[in-house]
Enzyme design. Sequence first.
Site, short mmCIF file in Angstrom:
data_model
loop_
_atom_site.label_atom_id
_atom_site.label_comp_id
_atom_site.label_asym_id
_atom_site.label_seq_id
_atom_site.Cartn_x
_atom_site.Cartn_y
_atom_site.Cartn_z
N CYS A 22 0.81 -1.18 -0.13
CA CYS A 22 -0.28 0.16 0.00
C CYS A 22 0.90 1.30 -0.02
CB CYS A 22 -0.99 -0.07 1.21
SG CYS A 22 -1.91 -1.36 1.18
N GLY A 49 -0.85 0.48 -4.81
CA GLY A 49 -2.38 0.00 -4.51
C GLY A 49 -3.19 0.76 -5.59
N ASN A 124 0.95 0.97 6.01
CA ASN A 124 1.52 -0.15 4.96
C ASN A 124 2.06 -1.16 5.62
OD1 ASN A 124 4.08 0.23 2.54
ND2 ASN A 124 2.58 -1.22 2.58
N GLY A 125 1.84 -2.53 5.41
CA GLY A 125 2.19 -3.85 5.93
C GLY A 125 1.31 -4.59 6.24
N TYR A 271 11.47 -4.63 -7.61
CA TYR A 271 10.03 -4.61 -8.24
C TYR A 271 8.84 -3.70 -7.79
CZ TYR A 271 5.15 -5.72 -9.84
OH TYR A 271 3.91 -5.86 -10.23
N CYS A 411 4.52 -14.14 1.44
CA CYS A 411 5.08 -13.26 2.31
C CYS A 411 3.94 -13.01 3.32
CB CYS A 411 4.92 -12.04 1.50
SG CYS A 411 5.12 -10.61 2.31
N CYS A 465 10.89 -14.47 0.91
CA CYS A 465 10.02 -15.23 0.02
C CYS A 465 11.18 -15.83 -0.76
CB CYS A 465 9.52 -14.28 -0.78
SG CYS A 465 10.31 -12.88 -1.45
#
Length: 495
Positions: A22, A49, A124-125, A271, A411, A465
């Site tokens: 986000c 987002g 965010n998280g 990314y 994740c 990941c």
Amino acid sequence: MHPDPAPSPPVPDRPDKPEEACGVYGVLAAGQQVANLTYFGLYALQHRGQESAGIAVFDAHQQVRLHKDMGLVSQVFDQQVLERMPGDLAIGHNRYSTTGSSKVCNAQPVVLNTRLGPFALAHNGNLVNAAQLREELRAIASELTSTTDSELIAFALQQAVNDGLSWDQAIRRAAARCRGAFSLVIGTPEGLFALRDGHGIRPLVFGHLGEPHQGHWVVSSETCGLDIIGAAYNDDVQPGEIIHFLQGDPSPQRSRWCEEPAKLCVFEMIYFARPDSRFFGESLYSYRVRIGEVLARETPIDADIVIGVPDSGIPAAIGYSQVSGIPFADGLIKNRYVGRTFIQPTQAMREAGIRVKLNPLPDVLAGKRVVVIDDSIVRGTTSRKLVAALRDAGATEVHMRISSPAVTHPCFYGIDTDTQDHLIAARLTLEEITSHLGVDSLAYLSKEGMVEAAQAESSHFCTACFDGQYPIEMDESVRSSKLMLEPAGIAATVH
């Protein structure tokens, strides 16, 4: 050949890469159009987002006007809406759902009232102890209006303020009850607060508008959110740090609320974040070119052209070309004039080859041995279609190179990856993935190459990941919900 992977969850054409985190934003600037500034900041962070957007503004009487809805920033807001939101402090949020489904009640910011007045919070998280925190807050559970962990953080803060604590003390207490990834911006009658979890898994930066002595402050998930409104970068909010920005104060109050080893999500580098955002003193474009250079040295191949999958694969493709000596070309054209579409093509349309986002160039590809660079493969679905499209356009060979290691673990910290049984590299060997995608060869960047290219301390990144080494402890129920393929001893790899 190994059987094809199990179908992805029922969302058509989900991309072969982790899906967005986000974006959070905050502006404290007396006399400025803070709602408009926040709108542009969220516009710059739109890549983080696309499900919903929201802005909360504190007016001169410390009342909060909130506007949020489903859709892109440009769909949710217009000039008439922004003109109805005057004030000196604004909090903004772009959402991609990680905890809580995609519906308007889960849009942010979250606004609640306390004995000290209202506050607005954007997050965010992702918390790994959301179920536990909800149980601890069960006395007010009937007041919850969403299914997000962000609202749980807000209610924990409300509870702490109503217990008699100051804003600073209450934010520290609420943060201490949270486990997981959280970068927060919080608007209060006493100014703007920004903080990151102890590991700093999600990014957060701050800067100033105008001259530093004016004390006009901006907080953003990435530096591109500062650039768009002409704000100057000051610093990152450090892992485990809380910063209190006061109206007109040229020196924000900085302190630590916890001490943990830094673990920035390395996928932010590869990314998620925009290539023009700056990490460790340079743009991510430079880092992504370097990982392409490392990829070329690690995985050489004879070919005629190198192409990148727009947009995130382009810098790495340029780096690959520079080291390999194979010419770089634009072989795929991205439709840059549409945002996320909520109208999904029918199955018949997909079978007919509808291409909403990417279209290959036969003039460039025909008769060529092609190296195609992408930043990641998660499920293998759209990558397989992409390879078929390149062959249809006349490519005689397709060699895929991935500028990150194989994604083998989900994740838990704010990226929407599937359960492990949907991650193609967790279930198939390299040879089986190669066959499934229909490529002549496939190779991934090594984890060592990925980290070394960052030119930062290797221990400062979360790489869970790729290797399953999760830096934050979580309950077995949380782990088991996604780690479908791990042996019984998985707890040994979770710190």
